[in-house]
Motif scaffolding. Sequence first.
Motif, short mmCIF file in Angstrom:
data_model
loop_
_atom_site.label_atom_id
_atom_site.label_comp_id
_atom_site.label_asym_id
_atom_site.label_seq_id
_atom_site.Cartn_x
_atom_site.Cartn_y
_atom_site.Cartn_z
N ILE A 29 0.83 -1.21 0.00
CA ILE A 29 0.00 0.00 0.00
C ILE A 29 0.86 1.26 0.00
O ILE A 29 0.64 2.18 -0.79
N LEU A 30 1.89 1.31 0.87
CA LEU A 30 2.66 2.54 1.05
C LEU A 30 3.60 2.83 -0.12
O LEU A 30 3.74 3.99 -0.52
N ILE A 31 4.22 1.79 -0.67
CA ILE A 31 5.17 2.03 -1.76
C ILE A 31 4.48 2.63 -2.99
O ILE A 31 4.95 3.64 -3.54
N PRO A 32 3.34 2.08 -3.46
CA PRO A 32 2.66 2.74 -4.58
C PRO A 32 2.20 4.15 -4.25
O PRO A 32 2.24 5.04 -5.11
N VAL A 33 1.76 4.38 -3.00
CA VAL A 33 1.34 5.73 -2.62
C VAL A 33 2.52 6.70 -2.68
O VAL A 33 2.40 7.83 -3.19
N PHE A 34 3.69 6.26 -2.21
CA PHE A 34 4.88 7.11 -2.26
C PHE A 34 5.29 7.37 -3.70
O PHE A 34 5.63 8.51 -4.07
N ILE A 35 5.26 6.34 -4.54
CA ILE A 35 5.61 6.51 -5.96
C ILE A 35 4.62 7.46 -6.64
O ILE A 35 5.00 8.32 -7.43
N LEU A 36 3.33 7.30 -6.31
CA LEU A 36 2.32 8.19 -6.88
C LEU A 36 2.55 9.63 -6.43
O LEU A 36 2.38 10.58 -7.22
N GLY A 188 7.70 12.02 5.65
CA GLY A 188 6.37 11.58 6.09
C GLY A 188 6.15 10.10 5.85
O GLY A 188 5.58 9.39 6.70
N ALA A 189 6.62 9.62 4.67
CA ALA A 189 6.47 8.19 4.38
C ALA A 189 7.28 7.35 5.36
O ALA A 189 6.80 6.32 5.87
N ILE A 190 8.52 7.79 5.66
CA ILE A 190 9.36 7.03 6.60
C ILE A 190 8.73 7.02 7.99
O ILE A 190 8.66 5.98 8.65
N LEU A 191 8.25 8.21 8.43
CA LEU A 191 7.62 8.28 9.75
C LEU A 191 6.35 7.45 9.79
O LEU A 191 6.07 6.78 10.80
N ALA A 192 5.57 7.50 8.69
CA ALA A 192 4.34 6.71 8.66
C ALA A 192 4.65 5.22 8.72
O ALA A 192 3.99 4.47 9.45
N ILE A 193 5.67 4.79 7.96
CA ILE A 193 6.05 3.38 7.98
C ILE A 193 6.53 2.98 9.37
O ILE A 193 6.15 1.92 9.91
N ALA A 194 7.40 3.85 9.96
CA ALA A 194 7.92 3.53 11.30
C ALA A 194 6.79 3.47 12.33
O ALA A 194 6.74 2.56 13.17
N LEU A 195 5.86 4.44 12.24
CA LEU A 195 4.75 4.45 13.19
C LEU A 195 3.86 3.23 13.02
O LEU A 195 3.46 2.58 14.00
N LEU A 196 3.56 2.89 11.77
CA LEU A 196 2.71 1.74 11.52
C LEU A 196 3.39 0.44 11.96
O LEU A 196 2.76 -0.46 12.51
#
Length: 318
Positions: A29-36, A188-196
């Motif tokens: 989910i997160l990788i395509p969102v980051f690429i988008l 934000g993506a790194i923090l979101a991944i770390a938080l999740l």
Amino acid sequence: MAANPFSRITRWFFALSLGPKIYLSLSAILIPVFILTIFVQTKVTRPLLQEEVRQIGLSVCRSISSDIIAQNLLGRPEMLEARLLEMTWQQPSLVRISVLTKETVEGVEKMKIVASNIDEETAPEAAAFNFTDPQTTLENDDDRSVWEILYPVQNKARNKVIAYLKADVSLQLVERVTSIFTEIASLGAILAIALLIWILSYYMKRIIENERRLRAAETTNIELTEQLHETQQQLFQNEKLAIMGQLTASFAHEIGTPLNSLSGHLQLLHDEVIADKSRNRIDIINSQVTRIEGIPFNLTRQLKDEEERSRDLGFAGS
């Protein structure tokens, strides 16, 4: 027939434990969102900002062109240069702006720099200034990225181009904004991944602990069920032994009375008979009657011993 690769991947995915499944789903989910996000920033946000800068440059050129016509600034180079410097102060992205006119020298048209916000070394070729509409070109070099704007100054009363504006509008602010946007999106993506991941790890630990407790409770339940089954079996065995004891006691009572009577009459008959041979036969019959009398007694004693042993085993198991 070879298996479908998608089927193999699906089987491999469902064979994983809960933790890797969650992490893979999260990555999907997160990788395509980051690429988008990066795609939108590159293909949408950057062009929009570049167009905004281009419009600013055209607006500046339009304003200066109006001032040149209204105030006849071509005949007052010092005022014109002051106006150009004022405009560069108001618009920091405007790195260079010059006012050029055409002049004929020995029958050859050349461009003359009337005013500029910087020291121009040489004027551009006159052949490039044969247009009546604004011209914009995006210059992307290794050391700079600018909009190059060529703007005709038209005297509408005379319907003639009397001068040209040449402006360079820097896109450094656009690059800075997009770079900050990319950094913020990445952070934000790194923090979101770390938080999740932290949240999932926390709940995974709770799930694992609950599963461990559930397995322990199931094991205890199985053990208690087995003990209950054994106790029920023991109680059933004791009940059977008690019933058999009651039947044996009743049988001994019922058969003991006639046997005792028979034994007493045999004793009297033994005393009355004189012949030894007859007495021997009476003794044999009496011994067999005594043996029959002992059978219910022995059976009752065995049942009592078995019942006590089963009771002792039941107490030991509990």
